[in-house]
Design an enzyme around this catalytic site. Structure first.
Site, PDB file in Angstrom:
ATOM      1  N   SER A   1      51.207  64.207   2.644  1.00 22.81           N
ATOM      2  CA  SER A   1      51.125  63.131   3.401  1.00 22.81           C
ATOM      3  C   SER A   1      51.582  62.018   2.605  1.00 22.81           C
ATOM      4  CB  SER A   1      49.707  63.003   3.988  1.00 22.81           C
ATOM      5  OG  SER A   1      49.427  61.636   4.600  1.00 22.81           O
TER       6      SER A   1
ATOM      7  N   TYR B   1      40.853  63.031   1.802  1.00 24.85           N
ATOM      8  CA  TYR B   1      42.074  63.563   2.395  1.00 24.85           C
ATOM      9  C   TYR B   1      43.094  63.189   1.416  1.00 24.85           C
ATOM     10  CZ  TYR B   1      45.552  64.136   5.783  1.00 24.85           C
ATOM     11  OH  TYR B   1      46.874  64.734   6.272  1.00 24.85           O
TER      12      TYR B   1
END
Length: 249
Positions: A135, A145
């Site tokens: 990401s 994350y």
């Protein structure tokens, strides 16, 4: 006929990869937790592209699920797409530890083990590729994350370097905000995300496959996100953290 195994294949980027690869003539191994949805995706690909799809229902945060996919990869595939992932809506201190560990197991351990299961056969045949979906959050500071996706990028670059001199390619794919089920399933509020930052899964996959063919090791789809990452690398971490909190995960 080449074979591709895709994790998280029932929706979003994973489903877009399945559609693109089926159109390109791959036979597919579709992996996700929901066997019923996998069967529906396989039937849709058969009707649309005449593609042969094997479905493998497996939860990659469990040892049983990981081992099942590892066994299939050792039988041989030409392309592995490690796409399965999820996020948390809360701040780090608000998320139960067991949920953080589940995320790390899926984003890190599963990516490591499945890559390790696929690569020996690819190296022996001197062909193949692994795409690890990370990401653009990997380049910013926002909870576990971001940290897990930063690991995916670093790991992919390291393995790609080890494969130098062969015809086996390893690439980290770092999309920004993509219109998928991801944010809804994580109960994330996306109202603060500017409209111009949203990407389509189909465009992300198209750029990913182009970059893979060019030998790119870290693919950041879309010029807007390439620019954001370049600017972000020049800013102090404290400022990046503030911006991340304002925009969202």
């Amino acid at each position: 006929m080449p074979t591709a195994l895709i994790t998280g294949a029932t929706a979003g980027i994973g489903a877009a990869f399945a559609d693109r690869l089926a159109a390109d003539g791959f036979s597919l191994v579709l992996v996700a937790r929901d066997g019923k949805r996998l069967a529906e995706v396989a039937e849709r690909l058969r009707l649309r592209h005449g593609a042969a799809s094997e479905v493998l229902a497996a939860d990659l945060v469990t040892e049983e699920g990981l081992e099942a996919v590892e066994r299939r990869l050792r039988e041989g595939v030409d392309l592995l797409v490690n796409n399965a992932g999820f996020g948390h809506p809360g701040h780090f201190l608000d998320v139960p530890a067991e949920q953080e560990v589940r995320m790390l197991r899926l984003h890190c351990e599963a990516v490591l083990r499945l890559t390790l299961a696929a690569l020996p056969g690819m190296r022996e045949r001197d062909r193949g590729a692994v795409i690890n979906v990370a990401s653009v959050a990997a380049f910013f500071t926002r909870g576990s994350y971001s940290a897990s996706k930063a690991w995916v990028v670093s790991f992919s670059e390291s393995v790609a370097a080890e494969m130098a001199g062969t015809r086996v390619r390893v690439m980290a794919l770092c999309p920004g905000f993509v219109r998928t089920e991801f944010h809804e399933r994580a109960s994330m509020d996306t109202s603060g995300i500017p409209g111009f930052l949203w990407l389509s899964a189909e465009n992300v996959v198209r750029e990913a496959m182009r970059d893979l063919a060019r030998g790119v090791r870290v693919s950041i789809p879309d010029l807007r996100y390439k620019a954001l990452v370049r600017v972000g690398r020049l800013l102090p971490l404290t400022l990046i953290g503030q911006v991340s909190r304002r925009i969202g995960r």
